[in-house]
Design a protein around this motif. Structure first.
Motif, PDB file in Angstrom:
ATOM      1  N   UNK A   1      32.855 -16.635   7.861  1.00 19.81           N
ATOM      2  CA  UNK A   1      32.647 -15.919   6.602  1.00 19.81           C
ATOM      3  C   UNK A   1      31.655 -14.753   6.679  1.00 19.81           C
ATOM      4  N   UNK A   2      30.900 -14.677   7.780  1.00 22.05           N
ATOM      5  CA  UNK A   2      29.901 -13.615   7.874  1.00 22.05           C
ATOM      6  C   UNK A   2      29.979 -12.861   9.198  1.00 22.05           C
ATOM      7  N   UNK A   3      29.870 -13.570  10.314  1.00 19.36           N
ATOM      8  CA  UNK A   3      29.769 -12.909  11.614  1.00 19.36           C
ATOM      9  C   UNK A   3      30.992 -12.045  11.938  1.00 19.36           C
ATOM     10  N   UNK A   4      32.178 -12.557  11.646  1.00 10.30           N
ATOM     11  CA  UNK A   4      33.392 -11.777  11.943  1.00 10.30           C
ATOM     12  C   UNK A   4      33.408 -10.480  11.155  1.00 10.30           C
ATOM     13  N   UNK A   5      33.047 -10.550   9.882  1.00  7.32           N
ATOM     14  CA  UNK A   5      33.031  -9.355   9.039  1.00  7.32           C
ATOM     15  C   UNK A   5      31.986  -8.352   9.507  1.00  7.32           C
ATOM     16  N   UNK A   6      30.884  -8.837  10.059  1.00  8.85           N
ATOM     17  CA  UNK A   6      29.832  -7.958  10.580  1.00  8.85           C
ATOM     18  C   UNK A   6      30.183  -7.400  11.953  1.00  8.85           C
TER      19      UNK A   6
ATOM     20  N   UNK B   1      20.650  -8.639   4.900  1.00  3.61           N
ATOM     21  CA  UNK B   1      19.827  -9.105   3.794  1.00  3.61           C
ATOM     22  C   UNK B   1      19.219  -7.928   3.027  1.00  3.61           C
ATOM     23  N   UNK B   2      18.736  -6.948   3.769  1.00  3.84           N
ATOM     24  CA  UNK B   2      18.136  -5.771   3.133  1.00  3.84           C
ATOM     25  C   UNK B   2      19.123  -5.084   2.206  1.00  3.84           C
ATOM     26  N   UNK B   3      20.390  -5.049   2.618  1.00  2.08           N
ATOM     27  CA  UNK B   3      21.431  -4.347   1.865  1.00  2.08           C
ATOM     28  C   UNK B   3      22.226  -5.268   0.941  1.00  2.08           C
ATOM     29  N   UNK B   4      21.570  -6.342   0.511  1.00  2.22           N
ATOM     30  CA  UNK B   4      22.113  -7.222  -0.537  1.00  2.22           C
ATOM     31  C   UNK B   4      23.491  -7.779  -0.192  1.00  2.22           C
ATOM     32  N   UNK B   5      23.730  -8.016   1.100  1.00  2.00           N
ATOM     33  CA  UNK B   5      24.974  -8.645   1.514  1.00  2.00           C
ATOM     34  C   UNK B   5      26.053  -7.689   1.979  1.00  2.00           C
ATOM     35  N   UNK B   6      25.858  -6.392   1.759  1.00  4.96           N
ATOM     36  CA  UNK B   6      26.776  -5.357   2.260  1.00  4.96           C
ATOM     37  C   UNK B   6      28.218  -5.555   1.810  1.00  4.96           C
ATOM     38  N   UNK B   7      28.421  -6.221   0.683  1.00  4.23           N
ATOM     39  CA  UNK B   7      29.783  -6.480   0.222  1.00  4.23           C
ATOM     40  C   UNK B   7      30.453  -7.612   0.974  1.00  4.23           C
TER      41      UNK B   7
ATOM     42  N   UNK C   1      25.654 -10.718  -3.511  1.00  7.48           N
ATOM     43  CA  UNK C   1      24.266 -10.304  -3.742  1.00  7.48           C
ATOM     44  C   UNK C   1      23.393 -11.490  -4.171  1.00  7.48           C
ATOM     45  N   UNK C   2      23.950 -12.359  -5.019  1.00  8.01           N
ATOM     46  CA  UNK C   2      23.187 -13.502  -5.526  1.00  8.01           C
ATOM     47  C   UNK C   2      22.785 -14.461  -4.413  1.00  8.01           C
ATOM     48  N   UNK C   3      23.609 -14.569  -3.373  1.00  5.89           N
ATOM     49  CA  UNK C   3      23.295 -15.424  -2.228  1.00  5.89           C
ATOM     50  C   UNK C   3      22.067 -14.883  -1.491  1.00  5.89           C
ATOM     51  N   UNK C   4      22.045 -13.574  -1.272  1.00  6.94           N
ATOM     52  CA  UNK C   4      20.908 -12.948  -0.610  1.00  6.94           C
ATOM     53  C   UNK C   4      19.639 -13.114  -1.450  1.00  6.94           C
TER      54      UNK C   4
END
Length: 326
Positions: free
Chosen positions: A159-164, A219-225, A229-232
């Motif tokens: 849910x995160x690493x692949x998208x990044x 984290x700095x960019x509020x989740x980057x889409x 944002x609420x999770x961050x």
């Protein structure tokens, strides 16, 4: 402009007998500083440190666990950060847990500890003080793995690493040439710190300095889409209870967060409010300063941070040096 930071990194590397170091700084979402020095191990003919070198981040993995806990809160797997722990840990004595909350477990204010034989005991009443222990990490790792039916590293990969686009961040179970070894003692050969599995229980998370910095940038960019944002916000805002002792550190979901500067915080007094940082015992440190739109990742590979019981002084000094740069 950055020479004082580089000099600091090199000085601590030598003093602490780390064989390698890396430093990456991002400003306004661009890399403005990269510095690599030393070698993957303290043995002869070791590979030089470069941008592909993957350091063991040790307990800095708590920031990765913290994000999954924030997801569990956001998605209702955990109803509230104020929920009592007894609702989720039926295998632990209810009287021992008492009024311990999820929020206290993630801010080191729970008061629990564990003997070598795994017997859990109480050091202080929930929310009354602060102590850095391992039992809460084991408990929260087990909980999110159970709630999602998979390990939290698997959750993050999907849910995160692949998208990044992460290629250099993983819980490693086998050695490879990109992994930086850990120096336990300067007179002993360094070795790999690997885990038996990738369930997140072991200290086997490795990442490059660049991807560590990008983790901070997420984290700095509020989740980057990618991450809500609420999770961050849940992960990086102060969640600690109001302590009577104002010298105790403040935490988000394991991140150290700058509220009112505190003597026992790893963030220096000149670091702006709202900044946050995570540290590993092998030296990797990730600092995020939203006010300056800055992320700094510094890497070492020596177990135990320089300074012994006074190690906080050197952590605070580094974060102050970063803040002074801007």
């Amino acid at each position: 402009m950055f020479q004082n930071l580089i000099s600091y990194i090199e000085d601590i590397k030598e003093r602490n007998h780390s064989s390698g170091a890396a430093l990456v700084m991002m400003k306004d979402n661009k890399i403005v500083l990269e510095h690599y020095s030393g070698y993957h191990s303290n043995t002869k003919n070791s590979r030089p440190i470069d941008e592909t070198s993957q350091f063991n981040v040790a307990s800095a993995r708590k920031s990765y666990l913290g994000l999954v806990i924030a997801y569990a809160l956001y998605e209702g797997k955990i109803n509230s950060i104020d929920d009592l722990a007894v609702q989720y840990f039926q295998n632990i004595d209810k009287e021992l847990l008492g009024k311990t909350t999820i929020g206290q477990l993630v801010t080191h204010s729970h008061g629990l500890n564990q003997e070598e034989d795994e017997t859990i005991f109480r050091e202080f009443e929930p929310g009354e003080s602060w102590a850095y222990r391992g039992i809460n990490i084991l408990m929260m790792t087990e909980l999110v793995n159970r709630l999602y039916g998979k390990s939290f590293p698997e959750f993050l990969e999907e849910r995160v690493f692949k998208a990044l686009g992460f290629k250099q961040t993983a819980w490693q179970t086998e050695s490879n040439e990109k992994l930086v070894q850990v120096v336990n003692h300067p007179d002993e050969p360094s070795s790999y710190k690997l885990g038996q599995t990738n369930n997140g229980m072991d200290s086997n998370l490795h990442t490059s300095a660049r991807e560590f910095a990008q983790w901070g940038s997420l984290h700095l960019n509020h989740g980057m889409g990618i991450v809500p944002r609420e999770v961050i916000q849940l992960a990086t805002q102060v969640q600690s209870p109001p302590f009577k002792n104002n010298e105790l550190p403040q935490n988000g979901l394991f991140w150290f967060v700058q509220g009112t500067p505190a003597k026992h915080s790893e963030l220096g007094e000149r670091v702006p409010k709202g900044s946050y940082q995570i540290l590993g015992v092998t030296g990797p440190t990730l600092l995020v300063i939203p006010e300056y739109n800055v992320v700094v990742a510094k890497m070492f590979n020596k177990r135990y941070n320089y300074g012994g019981s006074n190690y906080l002084h050197y952590l605070r000094e580094f974060s102050n040096l970063v803040a002074d740069t801007f």
